[in-house]
Design an enzyme around this catalytic site. Structure first.
Site, PDB file in Angstrom:
ATOM      1  N   LYS A   1      12.278  58.134 -10.507  1.00  0.00           N
ATOM      2  CA  LYS A   1      12.683  58.073 -11.993  1.00  0.00           C
ATOM      3  C   LYS A   1      11.592  58.148 -13.044  1.00  0.00           C
ATOM      4  CE  LYS A   1      15.878  55.504 -15.113  1.00  0.00           C
ATOM      5  NZ  LYS A   1      16.967  54.367 -15.425  1.00  0.00           N
TER       6      LYS A   1
ATOM      7  N   SER B   1      21.517  55.099 -16.657  1.00  0.00           N
ATOM      8  CA  SER B   1      20.405  56.052 -17.300  1.00  0.00           C
ATOM      9  C   SER B   1      19.893  57.039 -16.106  1.00  0.00           C
ATOM     10  CB  SER B   1      19.424  55.347 -17.903  1.00  0.00           C
ATOM     11  OG  SER B   1      18.678  54.335 -17.327  1.00  0.00           O
TER      12      SER B   1
ATOM     13  N   SER C   1      22.172  50.869 -14.611  1.00  0.00           N
ATOM     14  CA  SER C   1      21.470  52.284 -14.443  1.00  0.00           C
ATOM     15  C   SER C   1      21.162  52.760 -13.135  1.00  0.00           C
ATOM     16  CB  SER C   1      20.315  52.351 -15.278  1.00  0.00           C
ATOM     17  OG  SER C   1      20.568  52.634 -16.653  1.00  0.00           O
TER      18      SER C   1
END
Ligand code: GLN
Length: 493
Positions: free
Chosen positions: A76, A151, A175
């Site tokens: 990420k 997210s 997330s």
């Protein structure tokens, strides 16, 4: 070779069936094929990955005993990677190249894993759909008009579509778990402190945790065994010894007591397909030896407002460092600029709408006149939520809920209505507010063919029980054999 698990990729390298270069090339080919449509990556580090893979292949002896040797992984883009741009999907960090690597990422690399790229996310991990990225839209591979969740949406899509067998995400209020659920894969949020946060771009420091997204529970256990552990660079990381989480996966749930907060499950806004599949999953766990117990989490209904006060307060403080002086983007000078005008223009142009909303909300709730009414109150309710769980864990070993109240919604559907977006987090934020470990495991498909996730929450530092139950369920239900349709620029034979 696409659509391989982490364990299978690792074994393929260990027995010499595939070189690390071949594994990387397969990942890169899947990215080249599918990512133009899916948009999971903000950056693909092909040259770096291939040269590292070649080095690992050349020195097989030295790497032979490393648990992830030769395996491609996606990271990420809010986890710092030295010499690789790290943006948190924000304009303000568009050109930021960190001088150091996050501990969780460094541990993966030390274990032989190879970073193939950085994944798209909501800006500074603020969101539930990945639509808040400043750079691109990420699409759900099960239905490309749908959001992948957020997210960590890019990380979830990278794994679900077979572009990488493991991705790291961060989970502040769901997330990792929510995009895993919406993309039909496994996502694990470890206990607060189990994995170092060093090098994770801070959103809300008392809630943030790094964790893995994988296809199978066994792969999540393998990845956690590698990234967990105390770290001198993160004072909130815990020194508890790290077990080998893969050894406790016995395939049964005998003796486990699983609590179900019925009021929440039957609450308003829970999609009928979600409720049905979670109920069926509980039956499966029962057949595997678990007992199912009704429990109450009376304060859990207040979790969303509590979370959005605590998280925004901490975010407003953490994001104060982006002032155009120390990091990334600085708005160009205009006339006889004052320092203050430069700060304002930098932040006005560098941050997106959701980030600004949260900075304003957080600053407001921390301001002198409102601190007691909002921030202090939220901290008190946070304690009550934690006590709800402590009380539940006197009776049960795990708590079961859906991960998300609905399957993936359409791109654009909720972006104009932040409150609707925040409601997607009803089942996930309590684990962060209480610091508890939680996992999402696929438990079926909606009538429209969209994945649904079952969430299990465990006691502090009891990831082993969480993984054991999730694995027992997965073996019986075996949803992980279902893969999304191929979405690509090219079609494969
Ligand atoms: N959806 C939640 C939020 O917008 C959680 C985000 C996260 O876990 N990073 O804050």
């Amino acid at each position: 070779m696409a659509h391989t698990t982490l364990s299978a990729a690792r074994t393929a390298w260990q027995v010499g069936a595939h070189s690390a270069v071949e594994l990387c090339e397969a990942s890169l080919a899947a990215i080249a094929d599918q990512d133009p449509v899916l948009g999971a990556f903000t950056e693909v580090t092909a040259d770096r990955a291939l040269s590292r893979a070649a080095a690992i292949d050349r020195d097989r002896e030295a790497w032979a005993h490393q648990p992830l040797a030769g395996v491609p992984v996606a990271i990420k883009d809010n986890l710092c990677t030295a010499e690789v741009r790290t943006t948190a999907s924000s304009r303000i960090l568009e050109t930021f190249v960190p001088p150091y690597t996050a501990t969780a990422v460094a541990k993966l690399e030390a274990a032989g894993a190879i970073i193939i790229g950085k994944t798209n996310c909501d800006e500074f991990a603020m969101g539930s759909s990945t639509e808040n990225s400043a750079f691109r839209v990420t699409r759900n591979p099960w239905a490309t008009d749908r959001i992948p969740g957020g997210s960590s949406g890019g990380s979830a899509v990278a794994v679900a579509s077979g572009m990488a067998p493991l991705a790291l995400g961060s989970d502040t209020g769901g997330s990792i778990r929510q995009p895993a659920a919406l993309c039909g894969i496994v996502g694990l949020k470890p206990t607060y402190g189990r994995v170092s946060r060093y090098g994770l771009i801070a959103f809300a420091s008392s809630l943030d945790q790094v964790g893995p997204l994988t296809w199978t529970v066994a792969d999540a256990a393998l990845a956690l065994s590698v990234i967990a552990g105390g770290d001198a660079a993160d004072a909130t990381s815990a020194p508890h010894p790290v077990p080998d989480y893969t050894v406790g996966l016995t395939g049964n749930a005998r003796g486990l007591r699983i609590g179900v907060p019925r009021d929440l499950l039957n609450g308003e806004g829970v999609d009928a397909d979600v409720a049905t599949h979670v109920q069926q999953a509980l039956e499966t766990l029962k057949a595997r030896g678990a007992s199912i117990v009704d429990i109450a989490l009376p304060t859990a209904a207040a979790a969303i407002p509590t979370y959005y006060l605590v998280a925004t307060a901490e975010a407003s403080s953490n994001l104060a460092r982006y002032d155009g002086v120390r990091y990334g983007f600085r708005a160009p000078a205009e006339g006889r600029d004052t320092l203050r005008a430069m700060y304002c223009r930098t932040r006005e142009r560098g941050f997106g709408a959701e980030v600004k909303r949260r900075i304003m909300l957080g600053t407001y709730v921390l301001s002198a006149g409102y601190y007691d009414a909002y921030y202090l109150k939220a901290q008190q309710v946070r304690t009550l939520i934690r006590r709800d769980y402590e009380r539940a864990f006197e009776q049960v070993d795990l708590v079961a809920m859906p991960t998300s109240p609905t399957p993936a919604f359409r791109i654009g559907e909720r972006i104009a209505d932040p409150v609707q977006m925040y409601l997607a987090d009803i089942f996930t934020v309590s684990a962060n507010l209480s610091g508890l470990p939680a996992i999402s495991v696929p438990c079926g498909f909606s009538t429209e063919g969209l994945p649904i996730g079952l969430q299990l929450t465990g006691r502090h530092f009891d990831e082993a029980t969480l993984l054991r139950a999730a694995d027992a369920y997965e073996r019986d239900a075996n949803w992980s054999v279902h893969r999304p349709p191929h979405v690509g620029a090219r079609t494969h034979a």
